[in-house]
Write a protein that holds these residues in place. Structure first.
Motif, PDB file in Angstrom:
ATOM      1  N   LEU A 110      53.529 -30.265 -17.817  1.00 58.30           N
ATOM      2  CA  LEU A 110      53.481 -28.918 -18.388  1.00 58.30           C
ATOM      3  C   LEU A 110      52.061 -28.452 -18.712  1.00 58.30           C
ATOM      4  CD1 LEU A 110      54.865 -26.449 -19.725  1.00 58.30           C
ATOM      5  CD2 LEU A 110      55.040 -27.805 -21.823  1.00 58.30           C
ATOM      6  N   LEU A 160      65.529 -33.434 -18.709  1.00 58.36           N
ATOM      7  CA  LEU A 160      65.276 -33.044 -17.328  1.00 58.36           C
ATOM      8  C   LEU A 160      64.478 -31.745 -17.275  1.00 58.36           C
ATOM      9  CD1 LEU A 160      68.851 -33.596 -15.809  1.00 58.36           C
ATOM     10  CD2 LEU A 160      66.932 -35.207 -15.845  1.00 58.36           C
ATOM     11  N   THR A 161      63.601 -31.653 -16.287  1.00 53.69           N
ATOM     12  CA  THR A 161      62.891 -30.408 -16.019  1.00 53.69           C
ATOM     13  C   THR A 161      63.045 -30.091 -14.543  1.00 53.69           C
ATOM     14  OG1 THR A 161      61.274 -30.997 -17.708  1.00 53.69           O
ATOM     15  CG2 THR A 161      60.715 -29.174 -16.254  1.00 53.69           C
ATOM     16  N   MET A 162      63.664 -28.965 -14.253  1.00 50.64           N
ATOM     17  CA  MET A 162      63.799 -28.533 -12.861  1.00 50.64           C
ATOM     18  C   MET A 162      62.676 -27.543 -12.590  1.00 50.64           C
ATOM     19  SD  MET A 162      67.907 -28.117 -12.721  1.00 50.64           S
ATOM     20  CE  MET A 162      68.935 -29.382 -13.505  1.00 50.64           C
ATOM     21  N   VAL A 163      61.853 -27.874 -11.593  1.00 51.77           N
ATOM     22  CA  VAL A 163      60.648 -27.082 -11.312  1.00 51.77           C
ATOM     23  C   VAL A 163      60.822 -26.411  -9.955  1.00 51.77           C
ATOM     24  CG1 VAL A 163      58.159 -27.192 -10.922  1.00 51.77           C
ATOM     25  CG2 VAL A 163      59.221 -28.676 -12.652  1.00 51.77           C
ATOM     26  N   SER A 207      54.633 -21.826 -12.527  1.00 55.62           N
ATOM     27  CA  SER A 207      55.047 -20.919 -13.591  1.00 55.62           C
ATOM     28  C   SER A 207      54.923 -19.475 -13.097  1.00 55.62           C
ATOM     29  CB  SER A 207      54.138 -21.197 -14.780  1.00 55.62           C
ATOM     30  OG  SER A 207      53.933 -20.062 -15.559  1.00 55.62           O
ATOM     31  N   ALA A 208      55.885 -18.626 -13.441  1.00 53.73           N
ATOM     32  CA  ALA A 208      55.885 -17.251 -12.930  1.00 53.73           C
ATOM     33  C   ALA A 208      56.573 -16.340 -13.930  1.00 53.73           C
ATOM     34  CB  ALA A 208      56.624 -17.182 -11.595  1.00 53.73           C
ATOM     35  N   VAL A 215      51.827 -18.330 -15.536  1.00 53.58           N
ATOM     36  CA  VAL A 215      51.798 -17.853 -16.923  1.00 53.58           C
ATOM     37  C   VAL A 215      51.447 -19.061 -17.805  1.00 53.58           C
ATOM     38  CG1 VAL A 215      52.894 -16.345 -18.616  1.00 53.58           C
ATOM     39  CG2 VAL A 215      53.631 -16.253 -16.253  1.00 53.58           C
ATOM     40  N   HIS A 216      52.448 -19.695 -18.451  1.00 55.28           N
ATOM     41  CA  HIS A 216      52.098 -20.751 -19.409  1.00 55.28           C
ATOM     42  C   HIS A 216      52.133 -22.148 -18.822  1.00 55.28           C
ATOM     43  CE1 HIS A 216      52.099 -17.646 -22.382  1.00 55.28           C
ATOM     44  NE2 HIS A 216      53.313 -17.286 -22.016  1.00 55.28           N
ATOM     45  N   GLY A 217      52.968 -22.346 -17.822  1.00 56.28           N
ATOM     46  CA  GLY A 217      53.017 -23.658 -17.193  1.00 56.28           C
ATOM     47  C   GLY A 217      51.886 -23.780 -16.189  1.00 56.28           C
ATOM     48  N   SER A 273      61.308 -18.842 -16.841  1.00 56.15           N
ATOM     49  CA  SER A 273      60.374 -18.668 -15.732  1.00 56.15           C
ATOM     50  C   SER A 273      58.944 -19.040 -16.069  1.00 56.15           C
ATOM     51  CB  SER A 273      60.367 -17.197 -15.279  1.00 56.15           C
ATOM     52  OG  SER A 273      61.595 -16.831 -14.739  1.00 56.15           O
ATOM     53  N   GLU A 274      58.501 -18.718 -17.272  1.00 51.48           N
ATOM     54  CA  GLU A 274      57.063 -18.699 -17.530  1.00 51.48           C
ATOM     55  C   GLU A 274      56.487 -20.036 -17.963  1.00 51.48           C
ATOM     56  OE1 GLU A 274      56.568 -15.573 -20.378  1.00 51.48           O
ATOM     57  OE2 GLU A 274      57.631 -14.154 -19.107  1.00 51.48           O
ATOM     58  N   GLY A 275      57.358 -20.894 -18.549  1.00 52.09           N
ATOM     59  CA  GLY A 275      56.855 -22.132 -19.122  1.00 52.09           C
ATOM     60  C   GLY A 275      56.682 -22.015 -20.625  1.00 52.09           C
ATOM     61  N   ASN A 276      56.837 -20.808 -21.169  1.00 52.28           N
ATOM     62  CA  ASN A 276      56.796 -20.663 -22.624  1.00 52.28           C
ATOM     63  C   ASN A 276      57.966 -21.414 -23.258  1.00 52.28           C
ATOM     64  OD1 ASN A 276      58.535 -18.556 -21.454  1.00 52.28           O
ATOM     65  ND2 ASN A 276      58.815 -17.894 -23.572  1.00 52.28           N
ATOM     66  N   ARG A 332      59.345 -24.184 -22.040  1.00 54.71           N
ATOM     67  CA  ARG A 332      59.001 -25.607 -22.034  1.00 54.71           C
ATOM     68  C   ARG A 332      58.016 -25.929 -23.161  1.00 54.71           C
ATOM     69  NH1 ARG A 332      56.987 -27.738 -16.445  1.00 54.71           N
ATOM     70  NH2 ARG A 332      57.291 -29.698 -17.574  1.00 54.71           N
ATOM     71  N   MET A 333      57.051 -25.035 -23.391  1.00 48.89           N
ATOM     72  CA  MET A 333      56.097 -25.258 -24.483  1.00 48.89           C
ATOM     73  C   MET A 333      56.838 -25.424 -25.814  1.00 48.89           C
ATOM     74  SD  MET A 333      52.832 -25.119 -23.602  1.00 48.89           S
ATOM     75  CE  MET A 333      51.714 -24.531 -22.338  1.00 48.89           C
ATOM     76  N   LEU A 354      60.041 -26.101 -26.295  1.00 49.76           N
ATOM     77  CA  LEU A 354      61.031 -27.178 -26.305  1.00 49.76           C
ATOM     78  C   LEU A 354      60.374 -28.553 -26.318  1.00 49.76           C
ATOM     79  CD1 LEU A 354      63.424 -25.797 -23.520  1.00 49.76           C
ATOM     80  CD2 LEU A 354      63.739 -25.614 -25.988  1.00 49.76           C
ATOM     81  N   THR A 355      59.068 -28.615 -26.003  1.00 52.18           N
ATOM     82  CA  THR A 355      58.415 -29.904 -25.805  1.00 52.18           C
ATOM     83  C   THR A 355      57.407 -30.254 -26.890  1.00 52.18           C
ATOM     84  OG1 THR A 355      58.570 -29.455 -23.430  1.00 52.18           O
ATOM     85  CG2 THR A 355      57.202 -31.300 -24.088  1.00 52.18           C
ATOM     86  N   LEU A 356      56.562 -29.282 -27.287  1.00 54.48           N
ATOM     87  CA  LEU A 356      55.404 -29.642 -28.111  1.00 54.48           C
ATOM     88  C   LEU A 356      55.657 -29.730 -29.618  1.00 54.48           C
ATOM     89  CD1 LEU A 356      52.574 -27.723 -26.210  1.00 54.48           C
ATOM     90  CD2 LEU A 356      53.297 -30.103 -25.992  1.00 54.48           C
ATOM     91  N   TYR A 394      61.653 -22.709 -14.107  1.00 52.48           N
ATOM     92  CA  TYR A 394      61.882 -23.883 -14.951  1.00 52.48           C
ATOM     93  C   TYR A 394      63.271 -23.861 -15.592  1.00 52.48           C
ATOM     94  CZ  TYR A 394      56.768 -24.298 -14.871  1.00 52.48           C
ATOM     95  OH  TYR A 394      55.466 -24.412 -14.481  1.00 52.48           O
ATOM     96  N   THR A 395      64.004 -24.955 -15.426  1.00 55.34           N
ATOM     97  CA  THR A 395      65.218 -25.172 -16.204  1.00 55.34           C
ATOM     98  C   THR A 395      65.039 -26.486 -16.954  1.00 55.34           C
ATOM     99  OG1 THR A 395      66.633 -23.980 -14.669  1.00 55.34           O
ATOM    100  CG2 THR A 395      67.706 -25.588 -16.107  1.00 55.34           C
ATOM    101  N   SER A 396      65.153 -26.439 -18.269  1.00 57.07           N
ATOM    102  CA  SER A 396      65.024 -27.639 -19.099  1.00 57.07           C
ATOM    103  C   SER A 396      66.389 -28.031 -19.630  1.00 57.07           C
ATOM    104  CB  SER A 396      64.112 -27.360 -20.302  1.00 57.07           C
ATOM    105  OG  SER A 396      62.808 -27.047 -19.881  1.00 57.07           O
TER     106      SER A 396
END
Lengths: 211, 491
Positions: A144, A175-178, A182-183, A195-197, B241-244, B246-247, B249-251, B290-292
């Motif tokens: 990440l 699990l992380t499905m990628v 990031s979009a 974006v953030h990923g 989508s963005e990874g926000n 994941r941020m 849910l993870t950090l 992203y799917t967590s």
């Protein structure tokens, strides 16, 4: 009455004493994708590239050099120690001089240039890589925080569709499905990457063993 | 009609939901204002046209889309029929994996739980993953009132929060803003923003990344919603989508997930259906970036303190309606908003609820009680496009009609409409009265001044012509024409 008992009793009242149970779902959708492996590998590459990720295919003994080449093309000249690899990543895959992830605080990974991980499963039809928190995939923060993510996928990990993938995965693992970098589509519903990923996703697809 | 008491024991009826589910004005009043906003209509028209095309393309790729859709509908129906058992199983599984489960009767209780957990963790600020449930309960306001800063991290939610605006779409809460309006909000509200920021969406996304990066890295407490929860394993899932997501849910050290009680599926395998239906229906992608998924607490990976808040807030009242309960099957993809001609023109704010569009028009009035949201079941032309695209085949038009009937039945005094239709029935069943009425209607031509549509009518008919065109009556009726052509003889 506790909130729990209250909510449960409301549900029971709502459904009534003689609740009708509807028929079970019919799973007559495609459960497997029986196309040959070489076709599935081509589909996977096509779908991953469609997300604007980079894919490189290589033989089993070329993983390290392929990973290094992609990293150099993306990062330019870089400190090899700035690349962090998952603790279970096989030694022959690791770029020269890379750092193995340990139990350092996760946020420290944000300063690193790139991460290299394996995956648990890859789904051809959707171009999805699934990381499962195992030593090969690494902890979630590893895939990440560094801005560039390299995932190494072996041919035997590739399945055709989503049902096949879920059957192979352990729902108790994180699990992380990628699917691509990031979009976002939040501005005028137009997709933009990054974006953030990780803003860059590099995929190394290792050919099946030939004998 | 008077209520007849049959001596049946009255079951405890579930209280209705509180929170951001109702507007202060009716849908027609709100819509009339938004229809005058040309910029809004242009923004919505552009965005919904884009997403409709993308969705149609990726749905057409799957030869078994209809089978997936029917399976999704059947799975959800079966889940609701045993919702109590599944929730208890989910609670057992989450608890067994180190999580703590809380139950909330309504929005206020859910907010109290989250505020208490934040205080116990000593958190002064909270990072949030976009979540409809926490929008519904007004969690941000509750946190602010408790002196805790809540930061939305989804790009569209960030735009709404920085612009001190309200969400207008389930998936893309800032859909009513175009790129130059977003640039203006960022330039005005982000402290360290590049003054040369353009309205290129990529640059705007980069500005959001820079704005939130430090906040993610120092966050200790996060709040999320959940797209799915698997009862048999205690696995929760966030699709983003963005990874926000994941941020968040993870950090952080602590994660609190607020989830409506209807969001669960019985088995892990059921996700093989929904993870195909949702991304293609919502963002029009084969799969979202992203799917967590996670089950309780994983040592050494992610938050070590996990709480799940199960929220009722009117859902059990919806469940009690055998027709209306289908609304609980919604997976919040927003495809119905994107195809709806009413939503596309009126915009999401006109619905007054965090759930706008066709699904909102059936969900919000049921969560609050129809009398509290009486205009929403009428906010539709019943064209059926929403039903066609719904990935779990919710028959929205039929539920709209069902709720309209419920609203009409609840009226204790005759309405102008019911009086008019009763009179019409009397006239239409008596030929002489009918012919006289038709001759009288011909007089309406004087009002039209030669135009094909009558102007707004005064008096009791005003309500009808306010939102409908009434055609000018023809110069002669069919019966008059027939009589003339056939020399007055009856056929």
């Amino acid at each position: 009455m506790s909130a729990r008992d209250d909510v449960l009793s409301r549900i029971r009242s709502a459904l009534g004493p003689d609740r009708s149970v509807p028929p079970e779902a019919v799973r007559d959708y495609r459960l497997t994708d029986d196309r040959p492996l070489d076709v599935l590998l081509d589909v996977l590459v096509d779908r991953v590239e469609d997300y604007r990720a980079t894919v490189a295919r290589c033989g089993q003994d070329q993983v390290r050099t392929t990973v290094q080449r992609l990293l150099t093309e993306t990062l330019g000249e870089h400190d090899p120690a700035d690349v962090v690899v998952a603790p279970g990543l096989p030694a022959p895959w690791r770029p020269e001089g890379s750092t193995e992830d340990d139990d350092r605080p996760a946020v420290e990974l944000a300063a690193r240039a790139a991460a290299v991980t394996g995956v648990a499963v890859a789904i051809a039809e959707t171009g999805t890589l699934v990381l499962d928190g195992s030593p090969t995939s690494g902890r979630r923060a590893l895939s990440l925080l560094p801005d560039c993510l390299v995932c190494v996928v072996t041919a035997d990990q590739v399945v055709g569709n989503v049902p096949e993938a879920l059957a192979r995965l352990d729902p108790l693992r994180p699990l992380t499905m990628v699917s691509g970098p990031s979009a976002t589509s939040d501005i005028e519903l137009e997709r933009v990457e990054g974006v953030h990923g990780p803003r860059t996703l590099l995929v190394v697809l290792v050919a099946p063993a030939t004998d | 009609m008077t209520a007849v008491h049959l001596g049946m024991p009255t079951l405890p009826t579930a209280p209705r939901g509180v929170g951001h589910l109702r507007g202060t004005r009716s849908f027609p009043d709100e819509a009339r204002d938004s229809l005058r906003n040309g910029q809004l209509r242009a923004n919505l028209g552009h965005a919904t046209t884009t997403i409709r095309g993308k969705r149609a393309g990726v749905v057409a790729e799957l030869p078994d889309w209809e089978q997936l859709r029917q399976a999704g509908a059947a799975l959800k129906r079966a889940t609701m029929a045993r919702l109590d058992d599944h929730l208890e199983e989910l609670e057992r599984q989450v608890t067994a994996r180190g999580g703590t489960v809380h139950w909330a009767r309504d929005a206020n209780e859910a907010n109290e739980i989250v505020v208490r957990l934040a205080r116990e963790a000593g958190a002064r600020e909270v990072v949030k993953v976009k979540s409809m449930a926490t929008q519904e309960i007004g969690l941000n306001e509750a946190l602010e009132a408790a002196g805790i800063d809540a930061f939305e991290t989804d790009l569209a939610e960030l735009i709404v929060q920085l612009g001190e605006d309200k969400p207008s779409h389930i998936l893309v809460p800032a859909i009513h803003k175009n790129r130059s309006e977003v640039r203006e909000i960022f330039a005005r509200t982000m402290p360290d923003v590049d003054p040369d920021l353009t309205d290129d969406p990529r640059q705007l996304a980069m500005a959001a990344r820079a704005h939130l990066r430090e906040r993610f890295l120092r966050a200790t407490f996060a709040v999320s919603g959940a797209n799915f929860a698997v009862a048999e394993t205690g696995t929760l899932s966030v699709v983003e989508s963005e990874g926000n997501g994941r941020m968040c849910l993870t950090l952080p050290d602590t994660l609190v997930t607020v989830m409506g009680i209807e969001k669960l599926v019985p088995t892990w395998r059921d996700l093989e259906v929904f993870l195909q239906l949702l991304p293609r229906s919502s963002t029009g992608e084969r799969m979202n970036p992203y799917t967590s998924t996670w089950a309780g607490v994983t040592p050494g990976d992610g938050p070590q303190d996990f709480h799940l808040v199960l929220l009722d807030n009117g859902r059990t009242a919806v469940l009690a309606d055998e027709v209306g309960r289908e609304a609980l099957n919604c997976i919040r993809c927003s495809a119905c908003l994107n195809v709806c001609p009413v939503y596309e023109r009126a915009g999401g704010h006109a619905y007054g609820s965090v759930y706008p569009g066709p699904i909102g028009a059936i969900l919000s009035p049921q969560l609050t009680g129809v009398e509290d949201n009486a205009s929403l079941p009428y906010a539709s032309s019943l064209c059926g496009a929403c039903y066609d695209v719904c990935p779990v085949a919710i028959d929205i038009p039929s539920i709209l009609v069902h709720l309209r009937a419920e609203h009409v039945e609840a009226q204790t005094h005759p309405t102008a409409e019911s009086t008019a239709f009763a009179a019409l029935a009397r006239v239409m069943s008596r030929p002489r009265l009918w012919r006289a009425a038709q001759r009288a209607a011909g007089l309406g031509r004087f009002l039209s001044r030669g135009k094909p549509v009558l102007p707004r009518l005064p008096g009791p008919a005003a309500g009808w012509t306010r939102s409908r065109d009434l055609p000018t009556p023809p110069a002669e009726t069919f019966q008059q024409w027939w009589a003339k052509e056939n020399g007055g003889g009856r056929s």
